[in-house]
Design a protein around this motif. Structure first.
Motif, PDB file in Angstrom:
ATOM      1  N   VAL A   1      59.108  18.506  70.456  1.00 27.17           N
ATOM      2  CA  VAL A   1      57.863  18.066  69.832  1.00 27.17           C
ATOM      3  C   VAL A   1      56.879  17.607  70.900  1.00 27.17           C
ATOM      4  CG1 VAL A   1      56.809  16.262  68.416  1.00 27.17           C
ATOM      5  CG2 VAL A   1      58.886  17.415  67.628  1.00 27.17           C
ATOM      6  N   SER A   2      55.675  18.178  70.871  1.00 23.27           N
ATOM      7  CA  SER A   2      54.568  17.713  71.701  1.00 23.27           C
ATOM      8  C   SER A   2      53.481  17.225  70.761  1.00 23.27           C
ATOM      9  CB  SER A   2      54.031  18.835  72.592  1.00 23.27           C
ATOM     10  OG  SER A   2      52.896  18.388  73.321  1.00 23.27           O
ATOM     11  N   VAL A   3      53.222  15.919  70.783  1.00 23.35           N
ATOM     12  CA  VAL A   3      52.314  15.314  69.806  1.00 23.35           C
ATOM     13  C   VAL A   3      50.919  15.906  69.902  1.00 23.35           C
ATOM     14  CG1 VAL A   3      51.231  13.157  69.079  1.00 23.35           C
ATOM     15  CG2 VAL A   3      53.644  13.183  69.739  1.00 23.35           C
ATOM     16  N   GLU A   4      50.432  16.123  71.130  1.00 22.46           N
ATOM     17  CA  GLU A   4      49.069  16.622  71.297  1.00 22.46           C
ATOM     18  C   GLU A   4      48.975  18.144  71.190  1.00 22.46           C
ATOM     19  OE1 GLU A   4      49.344  12.658  72.598  1.00 22.46           O
ATOM     20  OE2 GLU A   4      50.421  14.355  73.464  1.00 22.46           O
TER      21      GLU A   4
ATOM     22  N   VAL B   1      54.655  12.909  74.634  1.00 25.56           N
ATOM     23  CA  VAL B   1      53.442  12.193  74.236  1.00 25.56           C
ATOM     24  C   VAL B   1      52.527  12.056  75.446  1.00 25.56           C
ATOM     25  CG1 VAL B   1      52.499  10.084  73.214  1.00 25.56           C
ATOM     26  CG2 VAL B   1      54.775  10.885  72.532  1.00 25.56           C
ATOM     27  N   LYS B   2      51.285  12.520  75.325  1.00 27.10           N
ATOM     28  CA  LYS B   2      50.301  12.430  76.407  1.00 27.10           C
ATOM     29  C   LYS B   2      50.862  12.991  77.710  1.00 27.10           C
ATOM     30  CE  LYS B   2      47.935   8.462  74.358  1.00 27.10           C
ATOM     31  NZ  LYS B   2      47.485   7.057  74.520  1.00 27.10           N
ATOM     32  N   SER B   3      51.481  14.182  77.593  1.00 28.87           N
ATOM     33  CA  SER B   3      52.023  14.930  78.732  1.00 28.87           C
ATOM     34  C   SER B   3      53.175  14.209  79.426  1.00 28.87           C
ATOM     35  CB  SER B   3      50.919  15.254  79.755  1.00 28.87           C
ATOM     36  OG  SER B   3      49.920  16.070  79.169  1.00 28.87           O
ATOM     37  N   LYS B   4      53.837  13.295  78.728  1.00 31.61           N
ATOM     38  CA  LYS B   4      54.976  12.577  79.283  1.00 31.61           C
ATOM     39  C   LYS B   4      56.144  12.606  78.301  1.00 31.61           C
ATOM     40  CE  LYS B   4      53.475  10.944  83.265  1.00 31.61           C
ATOM     41  NZ  LYS B   4      54.157  11.278  84.550  1.00 31.61           N
ATOM     42  N   LEU B   5      57.342  12.847  78.822  1.00 33.39           N
ATOM     43  CA  LEU B   5      58.542  12.706  78.012  1.00 33.39           C
ATOM     44  C   LEU B   5      58.780  11.223  77.790  1.00 33.39           C
ATOM     45  CD1 LEU B   5      60.842  14.276  76.679  1.00 33.39           C
ATOM     46  CD2 LEU B   5      62.131  14.037  78.805  1.00 33.39           C
ATOM     47  N   THR B   6      58.746  10.791  76.529  1.00 32.54           N
ATOM     48  CA  THR B   6      58.671   9.364  76.212  1.00 32.54           C
ATOM     49  C   THR B   6      59.730   8.972  75.191  1.00 32.54           C
ATOM     50  OG1 THR B   6      56.273   9.447  76.571  1.00 32.54           O
ATOM     51  CG2 THR B   6      57.140   7.528  75.399  1.00 32.54           C
ATOM     52  N   SER B   7      60.398   7.835  75.440  1.00 32.58           N
ATOM     53  CA  SER B   7      61.323   7.275  74.466  1.00 32.58           C
ATOM     54  C   SER B   7      60.524   6.580  73.370  1.00 32.58           C
ATOM     55  CB  SER B   7      62.270   6.282  75.142  1.00 32.58           C
ATOM     56  OG  SER B   7      63.092   5.645  74.178  1.00 32.58           O
ATOM     57  N   VAL B   8      60.700   7.032  72.125  1.00 34.79           N
ATOM     58  CA  VAL B   8      59.883   6.525  71.024  1.00 34.79           C
ATOM     59  C   VAL B   8      60.695   5.759  69.980  1.00 34.79           C
ATOM     60  CG1 VAL B   8      58.130   8.298  71.321  1.00 34.79           C
ATOM     61  CG2 VAL B   8      60.063   8.730  69.784  1.00 34.79           C
ATOM     62  N   LEU B   9      62.022   5.732  70.128  1.00 31.05           N
ATOM     63  CA  LEU B   9      62.863   4.966  69.207  1.00 31.05           C
ATOM     64  C   LEU B   9      64.207   4.732  69.881  1.00 31.05           C
ATOM     65  CD1 LEU B   9      63.368   3.688  66.423  1.00 31.05           C
ATOM     66  CD2 LEU B   9      64.141   5.937  65.621  1.00 31.05           C
ATOM     67  N   GLU B  10      64.671   3.489  69.863  1.00 30.92           N
ATOM     68  CA  GLU B  10      65.938   3.133  70.493  1.00 30.92           C
ATOM     69  C   GLU B  10      66.837   2.450  69.474  1.00 30.92           C
ATOM     70  OE1 GLU B  10      64.610   0.757  73.717  1.00 30.92           O
ATOM     71  OE2 GLU B  10      63.840   2.457  74.868  1.00 30.92           O
TER      72      GLU B  10
ATOM     73  N   LYS C   1      56.794  12.351  55.483  1.00 29.28           N
ATOM     74  CA  LYS C   1      56.196  12.422  56.813  1.00 29.28           C
ATOM     75  C   LYS C   1      55.158  11.319  57.005  1.00 29.28           C
ATOM     76  CE  LYS C   1      56.602  17.350  57.942  1.00 29.28           C
ATOM     77  NZ  LYS C   1      55.837  18.581  58.304  1.00 29.28           N
ATOM     78  N   SER C   2      54.976  10.931  58.276  1.00 36.67           N
ATOM     79  CA  SER C   2      53.904  10.007  58.662  1.00 36.67           C
ATOM     80  C   SER C   2      53.233  10.575  59.907  1.00 36.67           C
ATOM     81  CB  SER C   2      54.460   8.606  58.954  1.00 36.67           C
ATOM     82  OG  SER C   2      55.097   8.057  57.821  1.00 36.67           O
ATOM     83  N   ASN C   3      51.946  10.823  59.803  1.00 35.72           N
ATOM     84  CA  ASN C   3      51.172  11.364  60.928  1.00 35.72           C
ATOM     85  C   ASN C   3      51.795  12.627  61.511  1.00 35.72           C
ATOM     86  OD1 ASN C   3      49.073   9.219  61.144  1.00 35.72           O
ATOM     87  ND2 ASN C   3      50.842   7.925  61.616  1.00 35.72           N
ATOM     88  N   GLY C   4      52.335  13.456  60.638  1.00 35.42           N
ATOM     89  CA  GLY C   4      52.820  14.764  61.047  1.00 35.42           C
ATOM     90  C   GLY C   4      54.287  14.861  61.392  1.00 35.42           C
ATOM     91  N   LEU C   5      54.995  13.729  61.547  1.00 38.90           N
ATOM     92  CA  LEU C   5      56.417  13.749  61.883  1.00 38.90           C
ATOM     93  C   LEU C   5      57.237  13.155  60.752  1.00 38.90           C
ATOM     94  CD1 LEU C   5      56.431  12.616  65.644  1.00 38.90           C
ATOM     95  CD2 LEU C   5      56.061  14.896  64.682  1.00 38.90           C
ATOM     96  N   TYR C   6      58.443  13.688  60.560  1.00 41.04           N
ATOM     97  CA  TYR C   6      59.302  13.181  59.502  1.00 41.04           C
ATOM     98  C   TYR C   6      59.695  11.730  59.760  1.00 41.04           C
ATOM     99  CZ  TYR C   6      60.045  17.844  57.504  1.00 41.04           C
ATOM    100  OH  TYR C   6      59.869  19.061  56.897  1.00 41.04           O
TER     101      TYR C   6
ATOM    102  N   GLY D   1      51.839   7.602  65.623  1.00 43.80           N
ATOM    103  CA  GLY D   1      51.010   8.334  66.572  1.00 43.80           C
ATOM    104  C   GLY D   1      51.403   8.120  68.010  1.00 43.80           C
ATOM    105  N   VAL D   2      52.178   7.034  68.265  1.00 41.79           N
ATOM    106  CA  VAL D   2      52.628   6.710  69.620  1.00 41.79           C
ATOM    107  C   VAL D   2      54.143   6.568  69.676  1.00 41.79           C
ATOM    108  CG1 VAL D   2      52.478   5.042  71.512  1.00 41.79           C
ATOM    109  CG2 VAL D   2      50.452   5.575  70.151  1.00 41.79           C
ATOM    110  N   LYS D   3      54.729   5.913  68.666  1.00 39.26           N
ATOM    111  CA  LYS D   3      56.175   5.741  68.595  1.00 39.26           C
ATOM    112  C   LYS D   3      56.585   5.528  67.158  1.00 39.26           C
ATOM    113  CE  LYS D   3      57.898   1.990  70.247  1.00 39.26           C
ATOM    114  NZ  LYS D   3      58.251   0.873  71.137  1.00 39.26           N
ATOM    115  N   TYR D   4      57.904   5.470  66.907  1.00 33.11           N
ATOM    116  CA  TYR D   4      58.412   5.179  65.573  1.00 33.11           C
ATOM    117  C   TYR D   4      58.478   3.662  65.383  1.00 33.11           C
ATOM    118  CZ  TYR D   4      59.715   9.867  64.055  1.00 33.11           C
ATOM    119  OH  TYR D   4      59.680  11.178  63.631  1.00 33.11           O
ATOM    120  N   GLN D   5      57.907   3.183  64.260  1.00 33.60           N
ATOM    121  CA  GLN D   5      57.877   1.765  63.948  1.00 33.60           C
ATOM    122  C   GLN D   5      58.544   1.533  62.595  1.00 33.60           C
ATOM    123  OE1 GLN D   5      56.867  -0.485  66.013  1.00 33.60           O
ATOM    124  NE2 GLN D   5      55.055   0.154  67.166  1.00 33.60           N
ATOM    125  N   SER D   6      59.282   0.415  62.479  1.00 34.55           N
ATOM    126  CA  SER D   6      59.923   0.093  61.206  1.00 34.55           C
ATOM    127  C   SER D   6      58.897  -0.464  60.243  1.00 34.55           C
ATOM    128  CB  SER D   6      61.053  -0.923  61.426  1.00 34.55           C
ATOM    129  OG  SER D   6      60.547  -2.116  62.000  1.00 34.55           O
TER     130      SER D   6
END
Length: 260
Positions: A60-63, A170-179, A210-215, A254-259
């Motif tokens: 997945v590439s957000v942009e 995300v923004k051309s970087k491989l990013t941890s979005v949920l731990e 879905k939220s902002n395009g992602l499940y 849009g940036v990470k997964y939030q509860s």
């Protein structure tokens, strides 16, 4: 568990931190040995190649959306001889990193990388890093990295743990979005024969919403606790408990997964 986007490389007695922007653009993946040799020559990795495993070809590439055509590979190299009682372990230290490639024509071209740190194995304690893909759009996937550790064979104590991080681009970087922690098990016993164990197991469920395009993602955790007393000292207080925890739903902001 948070890891910076750097690769820590042992160089004799020095430790060099290399920023991913310094890796030359246009570096191509042809085969495991050739690519690893190029990384060694550029002093981005250390040790002997263990494996290069492609986890997904549809990151997945957000942009960039579905047109990104990004692949992710897990690269592992080892150093030092493992000394201990566990079977199937060769190296005392395993260096791990993720590399992102973009498909351009028939070639895989480097885009980004992130260090996952080192896995140390010594004595009865060992660790490993594994990866899998989880679809979070109709056609594209996130990469789930498992950071596993365990101690086995001591007799009076042991544990297993599986910490995990979910990565997207995300923004051309491989990013941890949920731990999260997917497994946390430990047991102990004493000289009186008393034995106790506790386990926490979490299941990941990708929802239809879905939220902002992602499940959306839901985590379902069950905690089990048991205590066994030696027959000679049994006082009727043995306990076995299973406690499901209310599921937690995470939504993409849009940036990470939030509860919620």
């Amino acid at each position: 568990m948070v890891f910076d986007s750097v690769l820590v490389k042992a160089d004799d007695s020095l430790t060099t931190i290399v920023d991913s922007e310094q890796l030359p653009e246009g570096l191509l993946f042809k085969d495991n040995e050739t690519f690893f040799k190029a990384l060694v020559e550029k002093k981005f990795v250390a040790g002997e190649l263990i494996d290069i495993t492609f986890i997904t070809e549809n990151l997945v590439s957000v942009e960039e959306g579905e047109s990104a055509q990004l692949s992710v590979a897990l690269i592992q190299s080892g150093e030092g001889e493992y000394v201990g009682g566990r079977e199937g372990i060769q190296y005392a230290t395993v260096h791990c990193m993720l590399v992102v490639f973009k498909k351009v024509g028939e070639e895989q071209v480097f885009r980004d990388f992130v260090s996952l740190g080192d896995v140390e194995s010594q004595g009865l304690v060992s660790g490993s890093i594994e990866g899998e893909e989880i679809k979070i759009t109709d056609d594209n996937a996130a990469v789930l990295i498992h950071f596993k550790s365990s101690e086995e064979g001591a007799g009076d104590y042991g544990f297993r743990k599986d910490d995990a991080s979910l990565y997207v681009f995300v923004k051309s970087k491989l990013t941890s979005v949920l731990e999260m922690t997917l497994e946390d098990y430990q047991f102990s016993s004493d000289e009186h024969g008393d034995y106790s164990e506790r386990s926490s197991v979490t299941e990941i469920k990708v929802l239809d919403s879905k939220s902002n395009g992602l499940y959306d993602i839901s985590l379902h955790t069950t905690v089990n606790v048991s205590v066994t007393k030696d027959e000679e000292s049994y006082d009727g207080n043995d306990a076995i408990e299973e406690a499901p925890v209310d599921p937690i739903t995470y939504r993409w902001d849009g940036v990470k997964y939030q509860s919620n």
